[in-house]
Design an enzyme around this catalytic site. Structure first.
Site, PDB file in Angstrom:
ATOM      1  N   HIS A   1      -0.429   4.081  -7.528  1.00 15.91           N
ATOM      2  CA  HIS A   1      -0.033   3.166  -6.182  1.00 15.91           C
ATOM      3  C   HIS A   1       1.240   3.215  -6.178  1.00 15.91           C
ATOM      4  O   HIS A   1       1.922   2.519  -6.931  1.00 15.91           O
ATOM      5  CB  HIS A   1      -0.769   1.741  -6.370  1.00 15.91           C
ATOM      6  CG  HIS A   1      -2.181   1.571  -6.823  1.00 15.91           C
ATOM      7  ND1 HIS A   1      -2.996   1.348  -5.987  1.00 15.91           N
ATOM      8  CD2 HIS A   1      -2.708   1.751  -7.936  1.00 15.91           C
ATOM      9  CE1 HIS A   1      -4.270   1.407  -6.453  1.00 15.91           C
ATOM     10  NE2 HIS A   1      -4.154   1.528  -7.584  1.00 15.91           N
ATOM     11  N   PHE A   2       1.885   3.788  -5.060  1.00 15.61           N
ATOM     12  CA  PHE A   2       3.098   3.906  -4.837  1.00 15.61           C
ATOM     13  C   PHE A   2       3.957   2.829  -3.768  1.00 15.61           C
ATOM     14  O   PHE A   2       5.118   2.997  -3.358  1.00 15.61           O
ATOM     15  CB  PHE A   2       3.632   5.335  -4.539  1.00 15.61           C
ATOM     16  CG  PHE A   2       3.777   6.121  -5.832  1.00 15.61           C
ATOM     17  CD1 PHE A   2       3.626   5.633  -7.156  1.00 15.61           C
ATOM     18  CD2 PHE A   2       3.610   7.558  -5.815  1.00 15.61           C
ATOM     19  CE1 PHE A   2       3.437   6.371  -8.219  1.00 15.61           C
ATOM     20  CE2 PHE A   2       3.728   8.285  -6.783  1.00 15.61           C
ATOM     21  CZ  PHE A   2       3.730   7.818  -8.129  1.00 15.61           C
ATOM     22  N   ARG A   3       2.997   2.118  -3.187  1.00 14.17           N
ATOM     23  CA  ARG A   3       3.418   0.832  -2.537  1.00 14.17           C
ATOM     24  C   ARG A   3       4.294   1.091  -1.085  1.00 14.17           C
ATOM     25  O   ARG A   3       4.714   0.302  -0.591  1.00 14.17           O
ATOM     26  CB  ARG A   3       4.371   0.008  -3.181  1.00 14.17           C
ATOM     27  CG  ARG A   3       3.832  -0.449  -4.895  1.00 14.17           C
ATOM     28  CD  ARG A   3       2.434  -1.065  -4.727  1.00 14.17           C
ATOM     29  NE  ARG A   3       2.066  -1.721  -5.998  1.00 14.17           N
ATOM     30  CZ  ARG A   3       0.768  -1.910  -6.458  1.00 14.17           C
ATOM     31  NH1 ARG A   3      -0.057  -1.721  -5.264  1.00 14.17           N
ATOM     32  NH2 ARG A   3       0.481  -2.330  -7.552  1.00 14.17           N
TER      33      ARG A   3
ATOM     34  N   ASN B   1      -4.091   1.082  -0.753  1.00 17.59           N
ATOM     35  CA  ASN B   1      -3.787  -0.209  -0.505  1.00 17.59           C
ATOM     36  C   ASN B   1      -2.367  -0.637  -0.512  1.00 17.59           C
ATOM     37  O   ASN B   1      -1.789  -1.468  -1.187  1.00 17.59           O
ATOM     38  CB  ASN B   1      -4.486  -1.205  -1.870  1.00 17.59           C
ATOM     39  CG  ASN B   1      -4.056  -0.605  -3.181  1.00 17.59           C
ATOM     40  OD1 ASN B   1      -3.566   0.403  -3.283  1.00 17.59           O
ATOM     41  ND2 ASN B   1      -4.117  -1.386  -4.046  1.00 17.59           N
TER      42      ASN B   1
ATOM     43  N   HIS C   1     -13.654   2.181  -6.793  1.00 22.36           N
ATOM     44  CA  HIS C   1     -13.281   1.144  -7.515  1.00 22.36           C
ATOM     45  C   HIS C   1     -14.601   0.205  -7.636  1.00 22.36           C
ATOM     46  O   HIS C   1     -14.843  -0.622  -6.920  1.00 22.36           O
ATOM     47  CB  HIS C   1     -12.161   0.259  -7.029  1.00 22.36           C
ATOM     48  CG  HIS C   1     -11.989  -0.990  -7.988  1.00 22.36           C
ATOM     49  ND1 HIS C   1     -10.450  -1.019  -8.215  1.00 22.36           N
ATOM     50  CD2 HIS C   1     -12.676  -1.682  -8.368  1.00 22.36           C
ATOM     51  CE1 HIS C   1     -10.340  -2.303  -8.981  1.00 22.36           C
ATOM     52  NE2 HIS C   1     -11.596  -2.596  -9.307  1.00 22.36           N
TER      53      HIS C   1
ATOM     54  N   HIS D   1     -11.473   4.310 -12.950  1.00 21.70           N
ATOM     55  CA  HIS D   1     -11.185   3.449 -14.296  1.00 21.70           C
ATOM     56  C   HIS D   1     -12.282   2.821 -15.102  1.00 21.70           C
ATOM     57  O   HIS D   1     -12.564   1.740 -14.644  1.00 21.70           O
ATOM     58  CB  HIS D   1     -10.062   2.566 -14.116  1.00 21.70           C
ATOM     59  CG  HIS D   1     -10.117   1.801 -12.564  1.00 21.70           C
ATOM     60  ND1 HIS D   1     -11.135   1.393 -11.918  1.00 21.70           N
ATOM     61  CD2 HIS D   1      -8.867   1.439 -11.740  1.00 21.70           C
ATOM     62  CE1 HIS D   1     -11.047   0.983 -10.769  1.00 21.70           C
ATOM     63  NE2 HIS D   1      -9.543   1.083 -10.827  1.00 21.70           N
TER      64      HIS D   1
ATOM     65  N   ASP E   1      -3.735   5.103 -13.039  1.00 21.26           N
ATOM     66  CA  ASP E   1      -3.707   3.661 -12.235  1.00 21.26           C
ATOM     67  C   ASP E   1      -2.369   2.947 -12.229  1.00 21.26           C
ATOM     68  O   ASP E   1      -2.241   1.821 -12.396  1.00 21.26           O
ATOM     69  CB  ASP E   1      -5.000   2.756 -12.755  1.00 21.26           C
ATOM     70  CG  ASP E   1      -5.111   1.757 -11.767  1.00 21.26           C
ATOM     71  OD1 ASP E   1      -4.502   1.986 -10.469  1.00 21.26           O
ATOM     72  OD2 ASP E   1      -6.007   0.851 -11.969  1.00 21.26           O
TER      73      ASP E   1
ATOM     74  N   HIS F   1       3.985  -3.938 -10.445  1.00 20.41           N
ATOM     75  CA  HIS F   1       4.514  -5.082  -9.667  1.00 20.41           C
ATOM     76  C   HIS F   1       5.709  -5.530 -10.656  1.00 20.41           C
ATOM     77  O   HIS F   1       5.864  -5.502 -11.769  1.00 20.41           O
ATOM     78  CB  HIS F   1       3.433  -6.163 -10.233  1.00 20.41           C
ATOM     79  CG  HIS F   1       2.172  -5.818  -9.626  1.00 20.41           C
ATOM     80  ND1 HIS F   1       1.863  -5.955  -8.158  1.00 20.41           N
ATOM     81  CD2 HIS F   1       0.871  -5.470  -9.981  1.00 20.41           C
ATOM     82  CE1 HIS F   1       0.696  -5.632  -8.025  1.00 20.41           C
ATOM     83  NE2 HIS F   1      -0.081  -5.326  -8.945  1.00 20.41           N
TER      84      HIS F   1
HETATM   85  O1  DOR Z   1      -5.052  -3.624 -11.359  1.00 21.63           O
HETATM   86  C1  DOR Z   1      -5.220  -2.915 -10.306  1.00 21.63           C
HETATM   87  N1  DOR Z   1      -4.127  -2.924  -9.467  1.00 21.63           N
HETATM   88  N2  DOR Z   1      -6.252  -2.493 -10.105  1.00 21.63           N
HETATM   89  C2  DOR Z   1      -6.464  -2.129  -8.735  1.00 21.63           C
HETATM   90  O2  DOR Z   1      -7.638  -1.795  -8.368  1.00 21.63           O
HETATM   91  C3  DOR Z   1      -5.190  -2.014  -7.755  1.00 21.63           C
HETATM   92  C4  DOR Z   1      -4.105  -2.399  -8.488  1.00 21.63           C
HETATM   93  C5  DOR Z   1      -2.764  -2.543  -7.531  1.00 21.63           C
HETATM   94  O3  DOR Z   1      -2.823  -1.829  -6.550  1.00 21.63           O
HETATM   95  O4  DOR Z   1      -2.065  -3.244  -8.001  1.00 21.63           O
END
Ligand code: DOR
Length: 445
Positions: A63-65, A95, A180, A234, A305, A309
């Site tokens: 996830h590179f946001r 996402n 997921h 996962h 994964d 944050h």
């Molecule tokens: O822990 C998680 N963080 N699981 C996910 O499915 C999404 C991910 C996130 O994008 O932060």
């Protein structure tokens, strides 16, 4: 006489025929020759004596946001972390903000990555009840890694909860769908457990093993009905590992280094919300079952994964604290440490980080060191032992759950399609990442 763009000399090389002492000659980004090349002309030479050349890692869950949450990560910083850790291809999750659920959002990500990505890339399209019917066409778009379904909600708003919608998604398309699998209804019911506890030790009770198993069972039933291949991301429970081991005709599975490396309740006591992720890290009995699936081959691939944050966000009181941790940069050194500790073989590791992802996702020209394949390499020093330090982490959020751990086996140089992008641990030149090609999506030119 052949002129090479790059010759890598003096290393042990992980080839499909075993580990051999070979030089590697590269022309136009591809492996041209595996042999003795000490006196052959080359524009550039890389001395890799004493090191081991592995196929570059392919991490199919990060996830590179970007766009929307760039204070946590962006495509430049995320891919920089990747190559510093020996990862040469990433598949990024939908996402973001907005979610990647349209051709425009996908094309926007590809455009943002061009010229800024340090490794090769592809992006998942997020499934929703609104876009289900169009996914057959959209999954074939350039730069698309396939479709991703969130059956349970996590970071962001993507969710396909009900069987009818799941079936519609699964019926529209033919590429492997990544899922997921956590049961939303059960987790909704159980959320008060987390709120009452206020501590992340409750995370695997809120999002319990039955939530994971129920979703995986439903998914397999629906995938069978739709005649679609699925990839369960996962995996966290003994029951899912055993079940999926009996469903190889329909489903593949991913495990993460963190579910193999940490276990409850110890990890929550030591690291608190830093190791809070979805699906959660669980107790030792589940962890041992995941290791068994790694050792017997039922677990197909590893994905990091990587879900960054910031520390400020992680400091929010549980369960407002967000789920996810960094991992793309530590995937290889953490797993090499497990190899050197005897938990899995090097062959199994390469299967799960390179040839396996290439097989599952039908990636063209990647996943092995062989003539004609992309010259993507993680060149590692198995003799190097070092504490993992925060300052090594290139992710914008700047922390790792492995800080302070002694890791054995470290990436030294990273080569992407014949370009040395990391030399002696230092980034080189400019980002040259390109979108990944797929064997099941023929393209013209
Ligand atoms: O822990 C998680 N963080 N699981 C996910 O499915 C999404 C991910 C996130 O994008 O932060």
């Amino acid at each position: 006489m052949q002129h090479y763009d790059l010759v890598i000399e003096g290393a042990q090389v992980f080839t499909p025929s075993g580990i051999q002492a070979l030089d590697i000659g590269i022309v136009q980004g591809r492996v041209e020759t595996l042999g003795a090349l000490s006196s052959t002309p080359a524009r550039e030479r890389l001395d890799a004596a004493g090191l081991l050349v592995l196929p570059g890692c392919i991490d199919t869950q990060v996830h590179f946001r970007e766009p929307g949450l760039e204070h946590k990560e962006d495509l430049e910083s995320g891919t920089r972390s990747a190559v510093l850790g020996g990862v040469t291809t990433i598949f990024e999750m939908p996402n973001t903000k907005p979610s990647t659920t349209t051709p425009e959002a996908l094309a926007d990500k590809v455009a943002r990555a061009n010229g800024r990505a340090w490794c090769d890339f592809a992006f998942f399209l997020g499934a929703s009840s609104e876009n289900a019917a169009q996914l057959r066409e959209w999954e074939l778009l350039p730069g698309c890694a396939g479709i991703k379904i969130f059956m349970g909600s996590s970071t962001g708003s993507l969710l396909v909860e009900h069987d009818a919608d799941l079936l519609r998604v699964l019926r529209h398309g033919r590429r492997r769908v990544s899922v997921h699998a956590e049961d939303e209804a059960r987790m909704r019911e159980r959320k008060p457990l987390a709120e009452a506890s206020g501590h992340p030790t409750a995370h695997p009770e809120w999002r319990d093993d039955i939530s994971a198993l129920l979703a995986t069972e439903r998914l397999l039933r629906l995938a069978e009905e739709a005649g679609r291949m699925v990839h369960v991301l996962h995996i966290t429970t003994r029951e899912e590992a055993e079940l999926l081991g009996r469903w190889k005709h329909r489903a593949t599975m991913e495990v993460t280094p963190q579910h193999l490396s940490f276990h409850a309740p110890d990890c929550y006591q030591r690291l608190g919300t830093l190791v809070q992720m979805n699906p959660p890290i669980r107790g030792k009995e589940h962890q041992e079952a995941l290791w068994e699936a790694v050792q017997n081959g039922a677990a197909d691939i590893l994905g990091s994964d990587h879900a960054p944050h910031t520390l400020d966000e992680k400091a929010l009181p549980y369960p407002q604290s967000p789920s996810g941790m960094t991992g793309v940069q530590t995937l290889l050194p953490v797993m090499l440490t497990h190899v050197l500790n005897g938990r899995l073989t090097l062959e199994r590791l390469v299967d799960m980080t390179a040839s396996g992802p290439a097989r599952l996702f039908q990636i063209a020209r990647k996943g092995r060191i062989a003539r004609g394949y992309d010259a993507d390499f993680a060149i590692v020093d198995l003799k190097k032992s070092q504490l993992l330090q925060r300052q090594w982490i290139a992710s914008k959020c700047g922390w790792s759950p492995y800080e302070g751990q002694l890791l054995k086996g470290w990436p030294v140089h990273t080569v992407l399609r014949g370009q040395v992008v990391v030399r002696d641990g230092e980034l080189q030149g400019a980002p040259v990442g390109q979108r990944t090609r797929f064997l099941d999506v023929p393209e013209v030119a």
